[in-house]
Scaffold this active site. Structure first.
Site, PDB file in Angstrom:
ATOM      1  CD  GLU A  12      23.654  77.132  38.066  1.00 53.98           C
ATOM      2  OE1 GLU A  12      23.788  76.002  38.571  1.00 53.98           O
ATOM      3  OE2 GLU A  12      23.798  78.177  38.713  1.00 53.98           O
ATOM      4  CB  CYS A  28      19.931  76.538  38.896  1.00 51.06           C
ATOM      5  SG  CYS A  28      20.501  78.057  39.702  1.00 51.06           S
ATOM      6  CB  CYS A  81      20.564  74.617  43.609  1.00 53.84           C
ATOM      7  SG  CYS A  81      19.884  76.137  42.896  1.00 53.84           S
ATOM      8  CG  HIS A 101      22.145  80.458  42.272  1.00 50.64           C
ATOM      9  ND1 HIS A 101      21.824  79.181  42.666  1.00 50.64           N
ATOM     10  CD2 HIS A 101      22.068  81.220  43.390  1.00 50.64           C
ATOM     11  CE1 HIS A 101      21.566  79.167  43.962  1.00 50.64           C
ATOM     12  NE2 HIS A 101      21.712  80.391  44.421  1.00 50.64           N
TER      13      HIS A 101
END
Length: 156
Positions: free
Chosen positions: A60, A91, A88, A58
């Site tokens: 992040e 993260c 999410c 992801h």
């Protein structure tokens, strides 16, 4: 009078949106992130889960790894993470573990948001670290990119 912090938040979120555009162009879900320390971007990332076939890739996570490498520390003290979509659970957990003191995000995520929408991982008082969360910065720009991306996917 212009609020200096808000002006910087907009500027850095625009940088995160540029990262999201890279994901969009790579046919990845268009989410981008940057991490700022002392008014300088020290980590950048955009979603690369499809390209890398890695569910943890992801925006992040990639930005956190880059920033930790830059600082030579797993603790991202005195940093702000800017991300175009609310993080999410994975993260948000990484944000807490990295001790990021401030999170700024664009659009809320009603399906997976873990920084205020579905869960409050980033500021849960039961955890050993909490961060300040600033939602809604350039929200429409990031949300529009996501809508365009998913509309294109549905057409194909």
């Amino acid at each position: 009078m212009i609020d200096f912090a808000l002006q910087n938040d907009d500027d850095f979120m625009r940088q995160a949106l540029r990262e999201a555009q890279k994901a969009f162009e790579a046919e990845e879900v268009p989410i981008g992130a940057v991490i700022v320390h002392e008014n300088k971007i020290i980590g950048r990332g955009y979603n690369q889960t499809e390209r890398l076939q890695d569910p943890t890739a992801h925006a992040e996570m990639i930005a956190i790894t880059a920033a930790a490498d830059y600082l030579g520390s797993r603790r991202l003290l005195d940093c702000t993470l800017y991300v175009t979509l609310e993080p999410c659970a994975m993260c948000s957990g990484a944000i807490v573990l990295a001790r990021v003191p401030r999170l700024v995000y664009g659009a809320s995520d009603p399906k997976a948001g873990a920084s205020g929408t579905l869960y409050t991982i980033t500021h849960d008082p039961r955890l050993n670290h909490r961060c300040i969360v600033v939602p809604g910065i350039l929200e429409e720009e990031g949300a529009a990119m996501l809508r365009t991306f998913f509309a294109r996917i549905r057409r194909n």
